[in-house]
Design an enzyme around this catalytic site. Structure first.
Site, PDB file in Angstrom:
ATOM      1  N   ARG A   1     -28.619 -29.268  55.437  1.00  0.00           N
ATOM      2  CA  ARG A   1     -29.436 -28.359  54.560  1.00  0.00           C
ATOM      3  C   ARG A   1     -30.597 -28.541  54.771  1.00  0.00           C
ATOM      4  NH1 ARG A   1     -29.007 -27.296  48.118  1.00  0.00           N
ATOM      5  NH2 ARG A   1     -27.341 -26.074  48.862  1.00  0.00           N
TER       6      ARG A   1
ATOM      7  N   CYS B   1     -24.984 -18.626  41.949  1.00  0.00           N
ATOM      8  CA  CYS B   1     -24.610 -19.571  42.791  1.00  0.00           C
ATOM      9  C   CYS B   1     -24.797 -21.075  42.082  1.00  0.00           C
ATOM     10  CB  CYS B   1     -25.195 -19.538  44.247  1.00  0.00           C
ATOM     11  SG  CYS B   1     -27.054 -19.614  43.984  1.00  0.00           S
TER      12      CYS B   1
ATOM     13  N   ASP C   1     -29.912 -14.425  41.802  1.00  0.00           N
ATOM     14  CA  ASP C   1     -30.102 -16.141  42.106  1.00  0.00           C
ATOM     15  C   ASP C   1     -31.571 -16.113  41.664  1.00  0.00           C
ATOM     16  OD1 ASP C   1     -30.136 -18.448  43.352  1.00  0.00           O
ATOM     17  OD2 ASP C   1     -30.687 -17.592  45.481  1.00  0.00           O
TER      18      ASP C   1
ATOM     19  N   ARG D   1     -16.505 -23.964  45.624  1.00  0.00           N
ATOM     20  CA  ARG D   1     -17.326 -24.569  46.834  1.00  0.00           C
ATOM     21  C   ARG D   1     -16.465 -25.497  47.461  1.00  0.00           C
ATOM     22  NH1 ARG D   1     -22.802 -24.482  46.840  1.00  0.00           N
ATOM     23  NH2 ARG D   1     -22.320 -25.371  48.929  1.00  0.00           N
TER      24      ARG D   1
ATOM     25  N   HIS E   1     -26.907 -18.941  53.280  1.00  0.00           N
ATOM     26  CA  HIS E   1     -26.034 -20.012  52.576  1.00  0.00           C
ATOM     27  C   HIS E   1     -24.569 -19.324  52.612  1.00  0.00           C
ATOM     28  CE1 HIS E   1     -25.280 -22.998  49.922  1.00  0.00           C
ATOM     29  NE2 HIS E   1     -25.812 -23.004  48.747  1.00  0.00           N
TER      30      HIS E   1
ATOM     31  N   GLN F   1     -21.864 -21.013  50.335  1.00  0.00           N
ATOM     32  CA  GLN F   1     -21.688 -20.576  48.715  1.00  0.00           C
ATOM     33  C   GLN F   1     -20.978 -19.235  48.859  1.00  0.00           C
ATOM     34  OE1 GLN F   1     -23.223 -21.812  45.791  1.00  0.00           O
ATOM     35  NE2 GLN F   1     -21.913 -20.250  45.154  1.00  0.00           N
TER      36      GLN F   1
HETATM   37  N1  NVA Z   1     -31.827 -19.395  46.762  1.00  0.00           N
HETATM   38  C1  NVA Z   1     -31.666 -20.565  46.154  1.00  0.00           C
HETATM   39  C2  NVA Z   1     -30.387 -20.921  46.124  1.00  0.00           C
HETATM   40  C3  NVA Z   1     -30.133 -22.451  45.682  1.00  0.00           C
HETATM   41  C4  NVA Z   1     -28.822 -22.762  45.792  1.00  0.00           C
HETATM   42  C5  NVA Z   1     -32.632 -21.682  47.053  1.00  0.00           C
HETATM   43  O1  NVA Z   1     -32.554 -21.486  48.250  1.00  0.00           O
HETATM   44  O2  NVA Z   1     -33.353 -22.711  46.378  1.00  0.00           O
HETATM   45  N1   CP Z   2     -25.294 -23.595  44.773  1.00  0.00           N
HETATM   46  C1   CP Z   2     -25.751 -24.616  45.574  1.00  0.00           C
HETATM   47  O1   CP Z   2     -25.961 -24.711  46.697  1.00  0.00           O
HETATM   48  O2   CP Z   2     -25.987 -25.664  44.579  1.00  0.00           O
HETATM   49  P1   CP Z   2     -26.955 -26.944  45.115  1.00  0.00           P
HETATM   50  O3   CP Z   2     -28.351 -26.614  45.537  1.00  0.00           O
HETATM   51  O4   CP Z   2     -26.484 -27.901  43.778  1.00  0.00           O
HETATM   52  O5   CP Z   2     -26.199 -27.767  46.200  1.00  0.00           O
END
Ligand code: NVA
Ligand code: CP
Length: 301
Positions: free
Chosen positions: A102, A260, A219, A288, A129, A132
């Protein structure tokens, strides 16, 4: 499938293969049927951003498959002190059987895959993502029976979630309508991909995109790494790019709502809609685990 870097790399059939295996693994889990398909294997999990779901579901999933996961916070490994991603990839390839990462830049994920010789899984970048969205598609299919011919709507920022939902939805036969404010569109590479589909539309009006939708996604307005833009974004998105009871009136009867998570209630979704659809939303979070177990089995078994 050698890696899961982004859904653009997968065919619709490959996505369906993941979803089918995810359903099977979920069934086995619920019925207590052991599925230690990655016995003795190790997944390294590199995190440069915060996470609740991704970390816990990968770590637990790997354990349930008979393997183990190692949490590697970027702050604690040599990447932070400048060791190149390509060297990290070559070293980790000597020890472990797969990497989940990540991070911010999609290029880092692609580089890791190019320079290492073990499968790489994108656990979220600024661009995509995919894990997800595999869970999201699994959840929609669970509730609606199929994906083909269903209409997906996304309301909000044209971010990593929007990018992956558009690609995942279109590749699995869904119609996709997205409503974003001007200047916050999905990535140009995704819009170029979507331009090949008649059943895609990019709107400015959420109610237009929500018309006849079978599932509405949203989101956060400001993603991880965009903390400085929070107030500016609130002004741009506020009062309009929100999933509310009013917006749902435009959708098809029985329309699902997905998020998500984490959610900012009162911003991209009202607390009322969130609670009313919380069963679907937490099933999505649960999935997930099952979807990622399927990805790991397909890549690492
Ligand atoms: N768009 C959000 C998704 C978090 C799971 C982010 O990147 O922070
Ligand atoms: N939706 C998601 O990826 O959650 P986290 O940021 O908690 O991993």
């Amino acid at each position: 499938m050698k890696h899961l870097l982004k859904l653009l790399d997968l065919t619709g059939d490959e996505i369906m293969e993941v979803l089918n295996l995810a359903d099977q693994l979920k069934y086995e889990k619920i019925h207590g049927i052991p599925h230690r398909r990655l016995e003795g294997k190790t997944l390294g999990m590199i995190f440069q951003k915060a996470s609740t779901r991704t970390r816990v579901s990968f770590e637990t999933g790997m354990f349930q498959l008979g393997g183990q996961a190692i949490f590697l916070n970027v702050a604690d490994i040599q990447i932070r002190r400048g060791e190149p991603v390509e060297d990290t990839a070559r070293v980790l390839s000597r020890y472990i059987d797969g990497i989940m990462i990540r991070t911010f830049d999609q290029k880092d994920v692609e580089d890791l895959a190019e320079h290492g010789n073990i499968p790489v899984i994108n656990g979220l970048t600024d661009f995509a993502h995919p894990c997800q969205v595999l869970a999201d598609l699994m959840t929609v299919r669970e509730y609606k029976g199929s994906l083909e011919g269903m209409k997906m709507c996304y309301v909000g920022d044209g971010n990593n979630m929007a990018n992956s939902l558009i690609v995942g939805g279109l590749k699995t036969g869904m119609s996709v309508s997205v409503a974003c404010p001007e200047g916050y569109d999905p990535h140009p590479a995704v819009l170029e991909f979507a331009a090949g589909y008649e059943n895609f539309s990019l709107e400015r009006e959420p109610a237009e995109a929500a018309k006849g939708a079978d599932v509405i996604f949203t989101d956060v307005w400001a993603s991880m790494g965009q903390e400085d833009e929070k107030e500016k974004r609130k002004a741009v998105f506020g009062g309009k790019y929100q999933v509310s009871e009013k917006l749902l009136e435009a959708a098809a009867p029985g329309c699902m709502v997905q998020h998500c998570l984490p959610a900012h209630k009162g911003e991209e979704i009202t607390a009322e809609v969130f609670e009313k659809h919380s069963a679907e939303i937490f099933d999505e979070a649960e999935n997930r685990l099952h979807a990622q177990k399927a990805v790991m089995v397909m890549l690492m078994e």
